[in-house]
Design a protein around this motif. Sequence first.
Motif, PDB file in Angstrom:
ATOM      1  N   ILE A  71       0.861  -1.182   0.000  1.00 30.33           N
ATOM      2  CA  ILE A  71       0.000   0.000   0.000  1.00 30.33           C
ATOM      3  C   ILE A  71       0.898   1.232   0.000  1.00 30.33           C
ATOM      4  O   ILE A  71       1.908   1.272   0.716  1.00 30.33           O
ATOM      5  CB  ILE A  71      -0.914   0.007   1.242  1.00 30.33           C
ATOM      6  N   LEU A  72       0.543   2.224  -0.794  1.00 31.25           N
ATOM      7  CA  LEU A  72       1.304   3.468  -0.857  1.00 31.25           C
ATOM      8  C   LEU A  72       0.377   4.612  -0.482  1.00 31.25           C
ATOM      9  O   LEU A  72      -0.679   4.796  -1.084  1.00 31.25           O
ATOM     10  CB  LEU A  72       1.856   3.675  -2.266  1.00 31.25           C
ATOM     11  N   VAL A  73       0.779   5.379   0.545  1.00 36.50           N
ATOM     12  CA  VAL A  73       0.021   6.563   0.960  1.00 36.50           C
ATOM     13  C   VAL A  73       0.816   7.773   0.510  1.00 36.50           C
ATOM     14  O   VAL A  73       1.964   7.962   0.931  1.00 36.50           O
ATOM     15  CB  VAL A  73      -0.205   6.597   2.483  1.00 36.50           C
ATOM     16  N   THR A  74       0.221   8.571  -0.356  1.00 39.79           N
ATOM     17  CA  THR A  74       1.013   9.603  -1.017  1.00 39.79           C
ATOM     18  C   THR A  74       0.278  10.938  -1.090  1.00 39.79           C
ATOM     19  O   THR A  74      -0.797  11.109  -0.500  1.00 39.79           O
ATOM     20  CB  THR A  74       1.439   9.107  -2.415  1.00 39.79           C
ATOM     21  N   GLY A  75       0.890  11.902  -1.815  1.00 33.95           N
ATOM     22  CA  GLY A  75       0.354  13.252  -1.873  1.00 33.95           C
ATOM     23  C   GLY A  75      -0.636  13.470  -3.000  1.00 33.95           C
ATOM     24  O   GLY A  75      -0.925  12.576  -3.799  1.00 33.95           O
ATOM     25  N   ASP A  76      -1.141  14.680  -3.064  1.00 35.06           N
ATOM     26  CA  ASP A  76      -2.171  15.059  -4.026  1.00 35.06           C
ATOM     27  C   ASP A  76      -1.675  14.968  -5.468  1.00 35.06           C
ATOM     28  O   ASP A  76      -0.494  15.147  -5.751  1.00 35.06           O
ATOM     29  CB  ASP A  76      -2.605  16.497  -3.724  1.00 35.06           C
ATOM     30  N   ASN A  77      -2.605  14.684  -6.378  1.00 36.47           N
ATOM     31  CA  ASN A  77      -2.352  14.681  -7.824  1.00 36.47           C
ATOM     32  C   ASN A  77      -1.344  13.615  -8.231  1.00 36.47           C
ATOM     33  O   ASN A  77      -0.504  13.822  -9.114  1.00 36.47           O
ATOM     34  CB  ASN A  77      -1.882  16.071  -8.286  1.00 36.47           C
ATOM     35  N   PHE A  78      -1.442  12.447  -7.629  1.00 37.92           N
ATOM     36  CA  PHE A  78      -0.530  11.350  -7.948  1.00 37.92           C
ATOM     37  C   PHE A  78      -0.823  10.817  -9.345  1.00 37.92           C
ATOM     38  O   PHE A  78      -1.968  10.647  -9.741  1.00 37.92           O
ATOM     39  CB  PHE A  78      -0.699  10.222  -6.926  1.00 37.92           C
TER      40      PHE A  78
END
Length: 202
Positions: A71-78
């Motif tokens: 699972i990848l938790v990332t920033g906006d507009n990926f």
Amino acid sequence: MEKFTVLTGVAAPMPIRNVDTDMIIPKQFLKTIKRTGLGKSLFYEMRYDPATGEELPDFVLNKPQYRNATILVTGDNFGCGSSREHAPWALLDFGIRCVIATDFADIFYNNCFQNGILPIRLQQSDVDKLLDDASRGANATITIDLEAQEIRGPDGGVVRFDIDPFRKHCLLNGLDNIGLTLEKGKAISSFESSTASERPWL
């Protein structure tokens, strides 16, 4: 396509905004049409030293506790930038089955569903909570329950998410566009047989 029902795994925190598809899989790796083998080049320019080719120990997916992240938790507009399907291929080949962010580029978002990856859009406050959970390293085990549309954190907290019912159906049943077409195989065969007899000149 592999079904997506319940996924329990380590979540890797990558709070970077505007991660484009060239950052996910650089252009020099787009020569292949195979969906396998791209995982080693995922985030290539962030993962490796350009001079030596050695791994950069500070990059999140190079850290021992995140090497098996699913699972990848990332920033906006990926997933912004050019519309390369190699981006979800690389994520999937590395082992990432779910990406969580406040928003995604449309083409990348659509490509994820076609390759068995679940992209989840959440409010920033929920993403921040999951980033905090993910910062615990190997203890950052999160469960994604697609049927229930829930994310369950390591402390028992629950975050609900929305998803289009049709996309949910396709992921739960492992159906991409080809799979959806094959579901109608009998009807297609029947149509072809009747057409061949009724219109033999075609």
